[in-house]
Scaffold this motif. Sequence first.
Motif, PDB file in Angstrom:
ATOM      1  N   ARG A  84       0.826  -1.210   0.000  1.00 34.99           N
ATOM      2  CA  ARG A  84       0.000   0.000   0.000  1.00 34.99           C
ATOM      3  C   ARG A  84       0.861   1.261   0.000  1.00 34.99           C
ATOM      4  O   ARG A  84       0.468   2.284  -0.570  1.00 34.99           O
ATOM      5  CB  ARG A  84      -0.922  -0.005   1.221  1.00 34.99           C
ATOM      6  N   LEU A 311      -7.544   3.484  -4.112  1.00 35.99           N
ATOM      7  CA  LEU A 311      -7.119   3.541  -2.721  1.00 35.99           C
ATOM      8  C   LEU A 311      -8.113   4.293  -1.869  1.00 35.99           C
ATOM      9  O   LEU A 311      -8.353   3.938  -0.711  1.00 35.99           O
ATOM     10  CB  LEU A 311      -5.739   4.205  -2.624  1.00 35.99           C
ATOM     11  N   VAL A 316      -7.926   3.260   1.999  1.00 32.40           N
ATOM     12  CA  VAL A 316      -6.500   3.352   2.270  1.00 32.40           C
ATOM     13  C   VAL A 316      -6.106   4.816   2.397  1.00 32.40           C
ATOM     14  O   VAL A 316      -5.180   5.169   3.122  1.00 32.40           O
ATOM     15  CB  VAL A 316      -5.694   2.646   1.168  1.00 32.40           C
TER      16      VAL A 316
END
Length: 317
Positions: A84, A311, A316
């Motif tokens: 990530r 994302l 995220v």
Amino acid sequence: MTVTGAPLSRGLGRPWQLAVTAVVAVAAVWMLAAHRHAVDAGADRLAVADRAWLLAACAAALATWVCAAVAQQGAVAERLPAGRLVAAQFAACAANHVLPAGVGASAVNLRFLTRCGLSTARSATALAVKSAVGGLVRFALAVVLLLASPGTPRLAPAVPRACVVLSVVGCIAVVATAVALSRSARRSVGRAVRRVLVDVRAVHGRRARACALWGGSLGFALLHAAVLIAVVRALDVPVPAGHVLLAYLLAGGAAVLLPTPGGLGSLDAALVLTLTAAGAPGPAALSAVFGYRMLTAWLPLLPGLLVLVLLARRSVL
């Protein structure tokens, strides 16, 4: 220990995503239209360039995001999710072409670090440390090249004198602002500086983190320069690699004084100027900068924007 973070919300809203998409698209179309002739000439030269060197430039461009992730990991003591983290750096590249002076990339990374469980203050400190180390690394590289190579100092006049003037004015403004601050404001600034120093000591107290921070920052700068060097080689421009590296470092420093989104326009002009001063013919310098921009900015723009949206949807960011 891996940072777990707090419960995550749904991420960024759809209007924000549409706004980012629209702004990036408009900026891309405007830049291409404004420099249509230069784009056509650069594309023609790149079409007959050496394919092996262009592939090497692509590989270097891809590796820049890994180095950015390594440097960001080195700026915090906690362990961040590697996959990530790299994806966030790729998304930050797209966001950086929307807002000036790296604000887009900073916003993405700040959001990512807070989603990983760091406080806003510590996340901002980590970004400041990474940025400061990156600037120090570039400055040190430029100084070493200027001192080590007798032929490179002639590149220094290629940086406009206005850069020096603006730097002096900026320093004076900073000092004047510090003097003008009230006592309470100075105390707040002092507390913030102390918090930064505590985090800096914590990071440099762990050898692996310090190596990641400084090594990632060095690799990021060298790989960006390697992209430009490889494009110059692909175009068969007879300029030494050391001169191209110094041209990149000087151009990056000059472009900071004109904070456009992603350095669009300011960095391009500075790169053409410094490459020409290094001995590259004008048309070849334009083509080299065009190729560098294609690999580091334009081609990754749409995929980076898609990763940014993904994302955000997965909370995220």
